[in-house]
Design an enzyme around this catalytic site. Structure first.
Site, PDB file in Angstrom:
ATOM      1  CG  ASP A 165     -11.167   1.035  -1.140  1.00  0.00           C
ATOM      2  OD1 ASP A 165     -10.644  -0.096  -1.051  1.00  0.00           O
ATOM      3  OD2 ASP A 165     -10.515   2.083  -1.326  1.00  0.00           O
ATOM      4  CG  ASP A 181      -8.126  -3.096   5.584  1.00  0.00           C
ATOM      5  OD1 ASP A 181      -7.486  -4.065   6.058  1.00  0.00           O
ATOM      6  OD2 ASP A 181      -7.591  -2.027   5.241  1.00  0.00           O
ATOM      7  CD  GLU A 216      -4.708  -4.283   2.874  1.00  0.00           C
ATOM      8  OE1 GLU A 216      -5.576  -3.645   2.225  1.00  0.00           O
ATOM      9  OE2 GLU A 216      -3.811  -3.722   3.539  1.00  0.00           O
ATOM     10  N   GLY A 271      -1.639   7.071  -0.957  1.00  0.00           N
ATOM     11  CA  GLY A 271      -1.270   8.495  -0.911  1.00  0.00           C
ATOM     12  C   GLY A 271       0.090   8.739  -1.545  1.00  0.00           C
ATOM     13  CG  HIS A 321      -5.484  -1.620  -1.605  1.00  0.00           C
ATOM     14  ND1 HIS A 321      -6.527  -0.952  -1.031  1.00  0.00           N
ATOM     15  CD2 HIS A 321      -5.941  -2.855  -1.884  1.00  0.00           C
ATOM     16  CE1 HIS A 321      -7.582  -1.762  -0.952  1.00  0.00           C
ATOM     17  NE2 HIS A 321      -7.237  -2.932  -1.458  1.00  0.00           N
ATOM     18  CB  SER A 368      -1.756   7.366  -6.799  1.00  0.00           C
ATOM     19  OG  SER A 368      -3.134   7.325  -7.035  1.00  0.00           O
ATOM     20  CB  ILE A 427      -6.470   4.890  -9.264  1.00  0.00           C
ATOM     21  CG1 ILE A 427      -5.575   3.907 -10.031  1.00  0.00           C
ATOM     22  CG2 ILE A 427      -6.047   6.338  -9.530  1.00  0.00           C
ATOM     23  CD1 ILE A 427      -4.077   4.088  -9.857  1.00  0.00           C
ATOM     24  CB  THR A 475      -3.272   9.892  -4.370  1.00  0.00           C
ATOM     25  OG1 THR A 475      -3.500   9.268  -3.104  1.00  0.00           O
ATOM     26  CG2 THR A 475      -2.483  11.166  -4.188  1.00  0.00           C
TER      27      THR A 475
HETATM   28  P1  13P Z   1      -3.827   5.759  -3.897  1.00  0.00           P
HETATM   29  O1  13P Z   1      -4.440   6.908  -3.175  1.00  0.00           O
HETATM   30  O2  13P Z   1      -2.389   5.626  -3.605  1.00  0.00           O
HETATM   31  O3  13P Z   1      -4.134   5.760  -5.350  1.00  0.00           O
HETATM   32  O4  13P Z   1      -4.471   4.417  -3.280  1.00  0.00           O
HETATM   33  C1  13P Z   1      -5.827   4.170  -3.471  1.00  0.00           C
HETATM   34  C2  13P Z   1      -6.251   2.936  -2.781  1.00  0.00           C
HETATM   35  O5  13P Z   1      -5.514   1.979  -2.675  1.00  0.00           O
HETATM   36  C3  13P Z   1      -7.606   2.918  -2.231  1.00  0.00           C
HETATM   37  O6  13P Z   1      -7.886   1.727  -1.585  1.00  0.00           O
END
Ligand code: 13P
Length: 285
Positions: free
Chosen positions: A83, A105, A135, A183, A210, A213, A233, A235
């Protein structure tokens, strides 16, 4: 069954109008929770890690061995994905370590430079028989150890540029900017679903969201209906883990610190199973 290219799972998910969860993984306890949750839901799953996370697990090859062990034990279809790869060096480390998919990315760069960097990463991934996510547009907030991107710098994906980007890079999955942030949200999440529909009209590939959360179920399901096939996901599951370990410290004997992990692993599994089920959008795999 076993580890496979991520696009093999996501093409089918987009066709069925469901999404597969891409869950950040930073420990063997987390890997086990993700695998068992997917088995319980009879759904495929994506284990993913930024550099900081795979290094916490002892490096890319160690992470692959650990994840593969739980994938086989659980009897699930899964991908192991880098990721937010920040450089070709990270991409190559994960390809050499046995990941089945990578992301480079380069979304902070101007379009032409993003196209050049993403094409190079696509070439390397395909040579290793792996899939590649890139992305276009930029998701705000925190990404692993990378610098925070404030919401104003975050860019929304232009549908025409997305069509060109996909044609010129040869990528397999496209992460789009439609208003999510990584986040915690500082204001109510508001997704540009019309923009997403226009991107999906021009780009037949699986689309990736992305910053999953903190977004309402209703918005996520509408995004899945419009072509999102993978939702990341991090956070939300970090919060579950930390809350469970904190609670276990109150009640468990400190001489057996490993026991803190038991309730945390169980809580993580329950939380992830709920998320996987939601992303299935009422369908079965
Ligand atoms: P969140 O922390 O908002 O769930 O995002 C995770 C993410 O997109 C990792 O690439």
């Amino acid at each position: 069954m076993g580890l496979m290219r991520m696009d093999a799972l996501l093409v089918e998910a987009r066709r069925k109008r469901m999404a597969i969860g891409g869950f950040e993984c930073w420990s063997s306890a987390g890997a086990r929770a993700i695998a068992e949750a997917a088995a319980e839901c009879r759904m495929p799953v994506i284990f993913q890690a930024t550099r900081a996370e795979y290094e916490l697990m002892g490096g890319a090859a160690a992470m692959k061995a650990i994840v593969e062990c739980y994938v086989e034990q659980a009897g699930i279809d899964a991908a192991l994905h880098l990721d937010h790869g920040a450089s070709m060096e990270e991409v190559r480390t994960c390809l050499d370590g046995g990941f089945s998919s990578v992301m480079l990315d380069a979304s902070r760069l101007p379009l032409e430079e993003n196209i050049a960097a993403s094409s190079e990463a696509a070439g390397a991934a395909h040579e290793a028989s792996c899939s590649i996510e890139a992305e276009l547009g930029h998701v705000g907030g925190f990404e692993g150890d990378l610098e925070e991107v404030d919401d104003e710098q975050a860019g929304l994906t232009d549908p025409e540029e997305a069509e060109r980007f996909v044609a010129e890079t040869g990528i397999d999955c496209l992460a789009v900017g439609i208003g999510t942030v990584h986040g915690e949200y500082r204001r109510e999440p508001n997704l540009d679903l019309d923009r997403l529909a226009r991107i999906a009209d021009r780009v037949p590939l699986p689309l990736v969201l992305h910053g999953g959360s903190g977004v309402t179920d209703e918005l996520l399901l509408q995004a899945i209906e419009r072509g999102i096939a993978k939702i990341n996901i991090c956070t939300d599951i970090h919060k579950v883990w930390i809350a469970a370990v904190t609670a276990a410290r109150e009640t468990r004997t400190p001489s057996l610190a490993g026991r803190y992990y038991e309730p945390a692993q169980e809580a993580l599994k329950t939380s992830i199973a709920g998320i996987i089920q939601k992303f299935a959008n009422g369908k079965s795999w």
